[in-house]
Design a protein around this motif. Structure first.
Motif, PDB file in Angstrom:
ATOM      1  N   UNK A 165     -12.830  48.845  41.657  1.00 50.58           N
ATOM      2  CA  UNK A 165     -12.955  50.072  41.675  1.00 50.58           C
ATOM      3  C   UNK A 165     -14.267  50.725  42.043  1.00 50.58           C
ATOM      4  N   UNK A 166     -15.425  50.029  41.836  1.00 46.11           N
ATOM      5  CA  UNK A 166     -16.669  50.426  42.127  1.00 46.11           C
ATOM      6  C   UNK A 166     -16.844  50.204  43.630  1.00 46.11           C
ATOM      7  N   UNK A 167     -16.188  49.351  44.424  1.00 43.09           N
ATOM      8  CA  UNK A 167     -16.394  49.141  45.822  1.00 43.09           C
ATOM      9  C   UNK A 167     -15.431  50.270  46.446  1.00 43.09           C
ATOM     10  N   UNK A 168     -14.450  50.570  45.843  1.00 51.00           N
ATOM     11  CA  UNK A 168     -13.498  51.656  46.417  1.00 51.00           C
ATOM     12  C   UNK A 168     -14.430  53.252  46.503  1.00 51.00           C
ATOM     13  N   UNK A 207     -10.062  49.834  55.277  1.00 53.49           N
ATOM     14  CA  UNK A 207      -8.881  49.515  55.127  1.00 53.49           C
ATOM     15  C   UNK A 207      -8.277  48.785  56.512  1.00 53.49           C
ATOM     16  N   UNK A 208      -7.437  47.789  56.299  1.00 53.80           N
ATOM     17  CA  UNK A 208      -7.083  47.112  57.401  1.00 53.80           C
ATOM     18  C   UNK A 208      -5.433  47.486  57.666  1.00 53.80           C
ATOM     19  N   UNK A 209      -5.418  48.541  58.695  1.00 51.27           N
ATOM     20  CA  UNK A 209      -4.175  49.170  58.953  1.00 51.27           C
ATOM     21  C   UNK A 209      -3.360  48.516  59.752  1.00 51.27           C
ATOM     22  N   UNK A 210      -1.869  48.353  59.698  1.00 51.70           N
ATOM     23  CA  UNK A 210      -1.126  47.636  60.492  1.00 51.70           C
ATOM     24  C   UNK A 210       0.174  48.373  60.459  1.00 51.70           C
ATOM     25  N   UNK A 211       0.987  48.176  61.472  1.00 50.04           N
ATOM     26  CA  UNK A 211       2.427  48.645  61.529  1.00 50.04           C
ATOM     27  C   UNK A 211       3.219  47.823  60.333  1.00 50.04           C
ATOM     28  N   UNK A 268       1.704  53.200  59.429  1.00 51.51           N
ATOM     29  CA  UNK A 268       0.290  52.541  59.362  1.00 51.51           C
ATOM     30  C   UNK A 268      -0.209  52.647  58.093  1.00 51.51           C
ATOM     31  N   UNK A 269      -0.375  51.465  57.409  1.00 51.12           N
ATOM     32  CA  UNK A 269      -1.162  51.129  56.406  1.00 51.12           C
ATOM     33  C   UNK A 269      -1.780  49.915  56.050  1.00 51.12           C
ATOM     34  N   UNK A 270      -2.499  49.816  55.003  1.00 51.95           N
ATOM     35  CA  UNK A 270      -3.246  48.527  54.618  1.00 51.95           C
ATOM     36  C   UNK A 270      -1.883  47.994  53.728  1.00 51.95           C
ATOM     37  N   UNK A 271      -1.042  46.957  54.115  1.00 50.57           N
ATOM     38  CA  UNK A 271       0.044  46.588  53.583  1.00 50.57           C
ATOM     39  C   UNK A 271      -0.507  45.763  52.492  1.00 50.57           C
ATOM     40  N   UNK A 272      -1.365  44.970  52.185  1.00 48.43           N
ATOM     41  CA  UNK A 272      -1.735  44.274  50.980  1.00 48.43           C
ATOM     42  C   UNK A 272      -2.088  45.426  49.724  1.00 48.43           C
ATOM     43  N   UNK A 273      -2.763  46.451  50.189  1.00 47.78           N
ATOM     44  CA  UNK A 273      -3.312  47.217  48.954  1.00 47.78           C
ATOM     45  C   UNK A 273      -2.008  48.167  48.673  1.00 47.78           C
ATOM     46  N   UNK A 274      -1.302  48.419  49.400  1.00 47.93           N
ATOM     47  CA  UNK A 274      -0.190  49.512  49.189  1.00 47.93           C
ATOM     48  C   UNK A 274       0.829  48.704  48.543  1.00 47.93           C
ATOM     49  N   UNK A 279      -7.137  55.940  43.638  1.00 44.40           N
ATOM     50  CA  UNK A 279      -7.956  55.536  44.719  1.00 44.40           C
ATOM     51  C   UNK A 279      -7.447  54.965  46.086  1.00 44.40           C
ATOM     52  N   UNK A 280      -6.569  54.052  46.049  1.00 42.37           N
ATOM     53  CA  UNK A 280      -6.044  53.405  47.187  1.00 42.37           C
ATOM     54  C   UNK A 280      -5.302  54.333  48.031  1.00 42.37           C
ATOM     55  N   UNK A 281      -4.157  55.042  47.201  1.00 43.91           N
ATOM     56  CA  UNK A 281      -3.711  55.950  48.033  1.00 43.91           C
ATOM     57  C   UNK A 281      -4.515  57.267  48.492  1.00 43.91           C
ATOM     58  N   UNK A 282      -5.425  57.542  48.063  1.00 48.25           N
ATOM     59  CA  UNK A 282      -6.365  58.714  48.795  1.00 48.25           C
ATOM     60  C   UNK A 282      -7.132  58.067  49.594  1.00 48.25           C
ATOM     61  N   UNK A 283      -7.505  56.741  49.623  1.00 49.77           N
ATOM     62  CA  UNK A 283      -8.317  56.189  50.808  1.00 49.77           C
ATOM     63  C   UNK A 283      -7.017  56.137  52.121  1.00 49.77           C
ATOM     64  N   UNK A 284      -5.837  56.156  52.134  1.00 55.31           N
ATOM     65  CA  UNK A 284      -4.870  56.481  53.089  1.00 55.31           C
ATOM     66  C   UNK A 284      -4.437  57.799  53.576  1.00 55.31           C
ATOM     67  N   UNK A 285      -5.280  58.766  52.657  1.00 56.15           N
ATOM     68  CA  UNK A 285      -5.127  60.102  53.211  1.00 56.15           C
ATOM     69  C   UNK A 285      -3.686  60.625  52.125  1.00 56.15           C
ATOM     70  N   UNK A 286      -3.367  60.233  51.227  1.00 52.08           N
ATOM     71  CA  UNK A 286      -2.113  60.660  50.479  1.00 52.08           C
ATOM     72  C   UNK A 286      -2.658  61.033  49.164  1.00 52.08           C
ATOM     73  N   UNK A 287      -1.428  61.089  48.307  1.00 50.71           N
ATOM     74  CA  UNK A 287      -1.630  61.821  47.038  1.00 50.71           C
ATOM     75  C   UNK A 287      -0.521  61.142  45.833  1.00 50.71           C
TER      76      UNK A 287
END
Length: 872
Positions: free
Chosen positions: A703-706, A713-717, A754-760, A840-848
């Motif tokens: 959480x501190x790193x975020x 983020x490692x975005x892949x299809x 397009x997302x960071x699959x592991x984190x989502x 925090x992870x969803x907001x890093x992807x531009x979501x809510x």
């Protein structure tokens, strides 16, 4: 100045003509005009009256016809409705028509408008009772016993039957118009007009189909009446002297007429329907032919029409009214009235008026000559005497003396009085004009002074609007400037600003300016306990304008100690409003001379109060900004300290914990010797607690790193179905342990995201684990996937049928180290960081992330992510 009032325009034609001749000529001209106008108006009003009376007569007659026709036809409906009620309660049955005979006879006695009542069933059985007179009836019936031949009997007053020779072979009443009309309409309906089988006449029937409870047709009950009875109704209605009423169908066939004409012709002893255009009555025939030329089709007539036409050189008034009062009845009521019915007496009156007017003209001419001679002699003298009267400005008093006619003598006296009154009025008018000129000068000066005062107020307000002390919220400087400028603009002795304390029990003078000695002061106080009425007045009115301080009850509490010692005779208070409430007042005090506060001055002091409120708001905002700045700096310092602490403690915390877990595992594997059951349980507890603590430390560090933006983020299809399936597979054993059903609701053929699959996946696993944790055994947990309409976003919802929560607790969910308290959550392990990590992870992807829940019915967590399509 002399005025020639009679020598211009049309009167120049009479120049030099004696007054006597003029009077006679004008007298004759007026009489001629009066006679001509009277004659014209008489003829015109007579014609207008004829039109109005004809219109009212046509309308009233058509109304009566429509009402009588409606009453006549509705009686048949009422008769059949009564039969339906008797059938419904089981007293009559369509399967047994023999029981209907006496009942129908009684009905004909009650309802005289019907000449015959019939009952026909689907088995071809038929029963009809026809009324011959008050004591005799005809009975016709056909059934299985007669071989379905129609037999006719005469029934006398004692109920004895006498068979008549007429027999209709193989009679089927189901083919008759009355039966067919009811079967076709499937409800109460009138038939078309049809001919009788036994006599040369036209009939119309009202029919009611009879159904059983399963909706099966049992038969038809009908009431028949002669069309001639409708003609009898029309013959009882009088339409002027020679007017007529007739009814036609939309096809043009005649239904009935107020004349004695029958609506049919006999051909081979059988009645044939008669078209109205072939009527033997000339007015009926002419009316229908005119309507045929006026309307190409009678179906075009949808509403009442009032028309007129010429027939035999004479005007005829016509009214056509549609009649659709009953089912399957679509007729036209036509009222025709000749104009001659109204014009006879009017023409005789017109001739009488003309003869009387000519006689009056001759008599008036003679009297005019005599009267002119009698009037002109004294008038000529009056004209001669008065022509030399001086005008009003010469100062001379001239007197006119006229003898002869009494009215002219009175006129002479009135003329003399008028001249005297005119001279007095002329003198008074001169004086009045001088006074008006003085008032105009005074009001002009007042307007100039008012404009100067308004300009002065405007300049003061403009200076205050641009003053730096007000815009920067410097209270002391701003209030000194405001009070000083307001006192000078209003030319008033004292202006002061007072503010309430926090409890609103005291007013404190923040700034007081005295104009006579140009001195500023502050510090005065007024307490609520000493001046309750005054305090209440300040909070209930925006402006308190007092002209005389001795009589106004709102400020009487101030008189003895404040007003009279300082000789304050007038004052005005304006409330200061900040944030929707009164925070103080601006006080203006006039000494020595009482003052009436003009509206422009009240508007000005209201604007001054607005500047005081603005200064207070700016000052409060400056203070709030300063406090916010200090709080932000403190938060940033604390955040840096937290990050430094966590970074420094990561190895110090995780390394010892890893060693503890390794030693614990060695003990469990009996590396150091045999372990009994009690020791193994303690080791298991130690291992579980250590893993939980290590997981907590990892979550805190992640959480501190975020928060510090160290994570990239490692975005892949990523395939959306595979992402959801893998997340559900991860929690499958956990759900199986509680017998919870897992499912996925997802549209087909979704393109990758397009997302960071592991984190989502970590987000979905966290939400699914929470859903399973707070769902009772045997419940349901599922994922719903739904794109928005533009495919710009896609929504992932994790839904459960668990314990839910109150809507007031939803805001706590995404706060670190906080769990919603209830009986179930207290039994569930967790440190309150899982949902924070999800957000925090969803907001890093531009979501809510959005949460919905209802206590006892479950929860829904929805993740909204941008859906970026993969290019080919």
């Amino acid at each position: 100045m002399n005025k020639n009032t009679g020598q211009s325009g049309v009167f120049s034609l009479f120049k030099g003509v004696p007054l006597r001749s003029i009077l006679v000529a004008l007298f004759l001209l007026q009489i001629l005009l009066a006679v001509g106008l009277t004659t014209y108006l008489s003829i015109h009003n007579g014609q207008k009256a004829v039109n109005e009376v004809a219109s009212e007569l046509r309308y009233e007659v058509a109304n009566r016809v429509e009402q009588n026709l409606q009453t006549y036809l509705s009686a048949l409906r009422q008769e059949l409705r009564g039969n339906q009620n008797v059938i419904d309660i089981g007293l009559l049955k369509m399967e047994n028509l023999a029981t209907w005979e006496s009942y129908l006879i009684k009905q004909l006695e009650i309802f005289p408008d019907a000449i015959a009542l019939t009952a026909t069933n689907e088995q071809q059985e038929h029963l009809a009772v026809e009324k011959l007179n008050d004591r005799q009836y005809l009975l016709r019936f056909a059934d299985k016993s007669t071989g379905y031949d129609l037999y006719t009997y005469k029934i006398d007053s004692l109920g004895q039957r006498t068979q008549l020779p007429e027999v209709v072979k193989n009679y089927d009443a189901r083919s008759r118009p009355d039966y067919q009309a009811a079967v076709t309409a499937k409800k109460f309906s009138f038939s078309q007009i049809f001919t009788s089988l036994t006599e040369p006449t036209l009939l119309i029937s009202a029919s009611q189909p009879i159904y059983n409870s399963q909706g099966q047709l049992l038969g038809v009950n009908s009431a028949l009446t002669h069309i001639s009875q409708i003609g009898d109704l029309l013959q009882n209605i009088k339409v002027g002297k020679s007017g007529q009423v007739f009814i036609i169908e939309r096809s043009g066939l005649l239904v009935a007429s107020s004349t004695t004409e029958e609506p049919f012709r006999l051909q081979n002893a059988k009645p044939i329907r008669l078209a109205a255009s072939q009527s033997g009555n000339s007015l009926t025939q002419a009316s229908v032919k005119y309507l045929t030329t006026k309307f190409s089709n009678f179906d075009e007539i949808k509403s009442l029409q009032q028309l007129d036409f010429s027939f035999d050189g004479k005007r005829q008034f016509l009214e056509i009214r549609p009649f659709q009062g009953e089912a399957n009845v679509n007729w036209l009521i036509v009222v025709a009235v000749p104009e001659a019915d109204f014009m006879g007496q009017i023409e005789r009156n017109t001739q009488t008026i003309i003869f009387l007017c000519l006689g009056a003209l001759g008599l008036a001419t003679l009297l005019g000559i005599i009267t002119a001679r009698w009037i002109t002699v004294p008038i000529l003298y009056f004209s001669t005497v008065t022509k030399d009267l001086a005008d009003l400005t010469n100062g001379k008093d001239s007197v006119v003396t006229v003898q002869g006619i009494k009215e002219l003598e009175v006129l002479g006296g009135s003329f003399n009085e008028m001249m005297q009154q005119l001279r007095k009025t002329f003198t008074a008018q001169i004086t009045k004009n001088q006074e008006l000129e003085l008032q105009v000068k005074q009001r002009t000066q007042e307007r100039i002074n008012s404009e100067q005062k308004l300009e002065k107020h405007r300049q003061v307000l403009a200076e205050l609007a641009n003053h730096r002390a007000i815009s920067e919220g410097k209270l002391e400087t701003a209030f000194k400037v405001i009070t000083e400028k307001a006192a000078n603009a209003l030319e008033i002795e004292r202006v002061s600003v007072w503010l309430f304390n926090g409890e609103r029990t005291k007013l404190q003078c923040i700034s007081l300016y005295e104009r006579s000695n140009q001195r500023h002061s502050a510090g005065l106080e007024r307490h609520l306990a000493d001046y309750p009425i005054y305090f209440k007045s300040l909070t209930s009115a925006r402006i308190i304008a007092v002209t005389d301080t001795r009589i106004d009850l709102r400020i009487q509490e101030l008189c003895d100690e404040q007003l009279e010692p300082n000789n304050i005779v007038s004052l005005i208070n304006t409330s200061i409003w900040v944030g929707g409430e009164v925070v103080g007042t601006v006080l203006y005090e006039q000494i020595d001379i009482p003052r009436t506060w003009e509206m422009s001055e009240q508007n000005f002091v209201s604007s001054i109060a607005g500047f005081v409120a603005l200064t207070l708001e700016v000052c409060d905002r400056k203070r709030a900004e300063s406090a916010l700045r200090e709080a932000k700096e403190a938060a940033e310092i604390a955040n840096r300290a937290k990050k430094t602490f966590l970074a420094n403690m990561s190895d110090e915390l995780r390394t010892p914990l890893s060693s503890i877990l390794e030693i614990t595992q060695a003990f469990q594997n009996e590396v150091y010797g045999t372990v009994n059951e009690e020791q193994r349980q303690s080791l298991n507890t130690l291992e579980s607690s250590g893993k939980n603590l290590l997981d907590l430390i990892n979550q805190i560090l992640e959480l501190t790193d975020i928060e510090s933006s160290k994570i990239q983020l490692q975005l892949v299809a990523t395939s959306i179905p595979e992402l959801c399936d893998s997340s559900l597979s991860f929690v499958k054993n956990l759900a199986l342990h509680k017998n919870i059903q897992l499912s996925l609701q997802i549209p087909e053929e979704l393109e990758p995201i397009q997302i960071d699959e592991r984190r989502i996946r970590q987000v979905f696993i966290n939400l699914l684990s929470n859903a399973i944790k707070f769902t009772h055994d045997g419940g349901k947990v599922w994922i719903e996937v739904q794109p928005n309409s533009t495919n710009e976003y896609i929504f992932f919802s994790v839904v459960d049928t668990g314990i839910g929560m109150l809507s007031d607790d939803l805001f706590k969910l995404f706060q670190p180290f906080i769990q919603v308290e209830n009986a179930s959550t207290r039994r569930s392990a967790g440190m309150g960081l899982g949902l924070v990590m999800v957000q925090k992870i969803v907001e890093l992807h531009g979501g809510t992330v959005h949460a919905e829940s209802q206590l006892g019915k479950g929860s829904r967590f929805t993740v909204k992510l941008p859906w970026k399509k993969v290019e080919e």
